[in-house]
Design a protein around this motif. Structure first.
Motif, PDB file in Angstrom:
ATOM      1  N   ILE A  55       0.846  -1.205   0.000  1.00  0.00           N
ATOM      2  CA  ILE A  55       0.000   0.000   0.000  1.00  0.00           C
ATOM      3  C   ILE A  55       0.875   1.246   0.000  1.00  0.00           C
ATOM      4  CG2 ILE A  55      -1.634   1.366   1.387  1.00  0.00           C
ATOM      5  CD1 ILE A  55      -2.877  -1.372   2.244  1.00  0.00           C
ATOM      6  N   LEU A  56       1.889   1.279   0.830  1.00  0.00           N
ATOM      7  CA  LEU A  56       2.782   2.435   0.873  1.00  0.00           C
ATOM      8  C   LEU A  56       3.457   2.663  -0.476  1.00  0.00           C
ATOM      9  CD1 LEU A  56       4.400   1.847   4.372  1.00  0.00           C
ATOM     10  CD2 LEU A  56       2.886   3.747   3.738  1.00  0.00           C
ATOM     11  N   GLY A  57       3.896   1.591  -1.099  1.00  0.00           N
ATOM     12  CA  GLY A  57       4.545   1.708  -2.404  1.00  0.00           C
ATOM     13  C   GLY A  57       3.596   2.215  -3.478  1.00  0.00           C
ATOM     14  N   LEU A  58       2.368   1.723  -3.470  1.00  0.00           N
ATOM     15  CA  LEU A  58       1.384   2.171  -4.456  1.00  0.00           C
ATOM     16  C   LEU A  58       0.964   3.614  -4.200  1.00  0.00           C
ATOM     17  CD1 LEU A  58      -0.671  -1.124  -4.673  1.00  0.00           C
ATOM     18  CD2 LEU A  58       0.830  -0.170  -6.443  1.00  0.00           C
ATOM     19  N   MET A  59       0.901   4.005  -2.933  1.00  0.00           N
ATOM     20  CA  MET A  59       0.619   5.404  -2.612  1.00  0.00           C
ATOM     21  C   MET A  59       1.719   6.297  -3.149  1.00  0.00           C
ATOM     22  SD  MET A  59      -0.829   5.199   1.291  1.00  0.00           S
ATOM     23  CE  MET A  59      -0.685   6.968   1.509  1.00  0.00           C
ATOM     24  N   ARG A  60       2.968   5.843  -2.997  1.00  0.00           N
ATOM     25  CA  ARG A  60       4.105   6.637  -3.471  1.00  0.00           C
ATOM     26  C   ARG A  60       4.044   6.825  -4.989  1.00  0.00           C
ATOM     27  NH1 ARG A  60      10.286   4.902  -2.630  1.00  0.00           N
ATOM     28  NH2 ARG A  60       9.488   3.021  -3.598  1.00  0.00           N
ATOM     29  N   MET A  61       3.466   5.848  -5.682  1.00  0.00           N
ATOM     30  CA  MET A  61       3.316   5.956  -7.133  1.00  0.00           C
ATOM     31  C   MET A  61       2.191   6.903  -7.518  1.00  0.00           C
ATOM     32  SD  MET A  61       3.895   1.946  -8.132  1.00  0.00           S
ATOM     33  CE  MET A  61       3.029   2.140  -9.665  1.00  0.00           C
ATOM     34  N   GLY A  62       1.439   7.386  -6.520  1.00  0.00           N
ATOM     35  CA  GLY A  62       0.388   8.356  -6.781  1.00  0.00           C
ATOM     36  C   GLY A  62      -0.981   7.752  -6.997  1.00  0.00           C
ATOM     37  N   ALA A 101      -8.905   3.968  -4.401  1.00  0.00           N
ATOM     38  CA  ALA A 101      -9.684   3.104  -5.286  1.00  0.00           C
ATOM     39  C   ALA A 101      -8.775   2.315  -6.227  1.00  0.00           C
ATOM     40  CB  ALA A 101     -10.687   3.932  -6.083  1.00  0.00           C
ATOM     41  N   ALA A 102      -7.748   2.974  -6.763  1.00  0.00           N
ATOM     42  CA  ALA A 102      -6.819   2.290  -7.667  1.00  0.00           C
ATOM     43  C   ALA A 102      -5.999   1.244  -6.916  1.00  0.00           C
ATOM     44  CB  ALA A 102      -5.907   3.308  -8.340  1.00  0.00           C
ATOM     45  N   ILE A 103      -5.603   1.567  -5.694  1.00  0.00           N
ATOM     46  CA  ILE A 103      -4.862   0.598  -4.874  1.00  0.00           C
ATOM     47  C   ILE A 103      -5.744  -0.612  -4.589  1.00  0.00           C
ATOM     48  CG2 ILE A 103      -3.807   0.195  -2.617  1.00  0.00           C
ATOM     49  CD1 ILE A 103      -2.946   3.190  -2.683  1.00  0.00           C
ATOM     50  N   ALA A 104      -6.994  -0.365  -4.272  1.00  0.00           N
ATOM     51  CA  ALA A 104      -7.935  -1.458  -3.994  1.00  0.00           C
ATOM     52  C   ALA A 104      -8.067  -2.373  -5.205  1.00  0.00           C
ATOM     53  CB  ALA A 104      -9.295  -0.891  -3.593  1.00  0.00           C
ATOM     54  N   ARG A 105      -8.174  -1.786  -6.390  1.00  0.00           N
ATOM     55  CA  ARG A 105      -8.270  -2.609  -7.605  1.00  0.00           C
ATOM     56  C   ARG A 105      -7.001  -3.425  -7.807  1.00  0.00           C
ATOM     57  NH1 ARG A 105     -10.737   2.088  -9.425  1.00  0.00           N
ATOM     58  NH2 ARG A 105      -8.844   2.798 -10.470  1.00  0.00           N
ATOM     59  N   ARG A 106      -5.841  -2.806  -7.612  1.00  0.00           N
ATOM     60  CA  ARG A 106      -4.573  -3.516  -7.794  1.00  0.00           C
ATOM     61  C   ARG A 106      -4.435  -4.679  -6.825  1.00  0.00           C
ATOM     62  NH1 ARG A 106       0.571  -0.972  -9.806  1.00  0.00           N
ATOM     63  NH2 ARG A 106      -0.181   0.167 -11.604  1.00  0.00           N
ATOM     64  N   LEU A 107      -4.844  -4.463  -5.577  1.00  0.00           N
ATOM     65  CA  LEU A 107      -4.680  -5.495  -4.549  1.00  0.00           C
ATOM     66  C   LEU A 107      -5.904  -6.408  -4.447  1.00  0.00           C
ATOM     67  CD1 LEU A 107      -2.912  -3.446  -1.740  1.00  0.00           C
ATOM     68  CD2 LEU A 107      -1.886  -4.853  -3.540  1.00  0.00           C
ATOM     69  N   GLN A 108      -6.910  -6.119  -5.255  1.00  0.00           N
ATOM     70  CA  GLN A 108      -8.141  -6.918  -5.299  1.00  0.00           C
ATOM     71  C   GLN A 108      -8.821  -7.011  -3.930  1.00  0.00           C
ATOM     72  OE1 GLN A 108      -6.858 -10.586  -7.177  1.00  0.00           O
ATOM     73  NE2 GLN A 108      -7.067  -9.666  -9.207  1.00  0.00           N
ATOM     74  N   VAL A 109      -8.973  -5.836  -3.326  1.00  0.00           N
ATOM     75  CA  VAL A 109      -9.695  -5.713  -2.057  1.00  0.00           C
ATOM     76  C   VAL A 109     -10.658  -4.537  -2.191  1.00  0.00           C
ATOM     77  CG1 VAL A 109      -7.827  -6.699  -0.666  1.00  0.00           C
ATOM     78  CG2 VAL A 109      -7.943  -4.228  -1.001  1.00  0.00           C
ATOM     79  N   GLY A 110     -11.496  -4.345  -1.188  1.00  0.00           N
ATOM     80  CA  GLY A 110     -12.452  -3.255  -1.215  1.00  0.00           C
ATOM     81  C   GLY A 110     -11.812  -1.898  -0.957  1.00  0.00           C
ATOM     82  N   HIS A 111     -12.462  -0.876  -1.514  1.00  0.00           N
ATOM     83  CA  HIS A 111     -12.005   0.501  -1.330  1.00  0.00           C
ATOM     84  C   HIS A 111     -11.945   0.880   0.148  1.00  0.00           C
ATOM     85  CE1 HIS A 111     -12.889   4.976  -1.526  1.00  0.00           C
ATOM     86  NE2 HIS A 111     -11.680   4.857  -2.024  1.00  0.00           N
TER      87      HIS A 111
END
Length: 84
Positions: free
Chosen positions: A14-21, A25-35
């Protein structure tokens, strides 16, 4: 101190994906979990790292060495590319 934080692989992802901006919602889709799951985890991360907001969370994670060197995602245009 890092071991006291009790961060798991998902927290680091999550921290890494946040750093990518990415948005929650986009992180949830990438990790296949709920928003809402991501929103809750981000709040928990902010509490664990004792920071008031997302920006400070990323800065603190980098300061603690939780994230490796930043490598931009080649599939996402950079800010400069977006403006051209």
């Amino acid at each position: 101190m890092l071991s006291d934080l009790n961060l798991d692989d998902t927290d680091i992802s999550i921290l890494g994906l946040m750093r990518m901006g990415l948005s929650d919602a986009a992180i949830a889709r990438r990790l296949q979990v709920g928003h809402r799951t991501i929103q809750r985890r981000v709040q928990q991360l902010m509490a664990k790292l004792s920071v008031p907001n997302r920006f400070a969370l990323g800065a603190r994670a980098q300061q603690l060495g939780l994230l490796g060197p930043f490598v931009p995602d080649s599939n996402r245009p950079t800010l400069l590319e977006k403006t051209l």
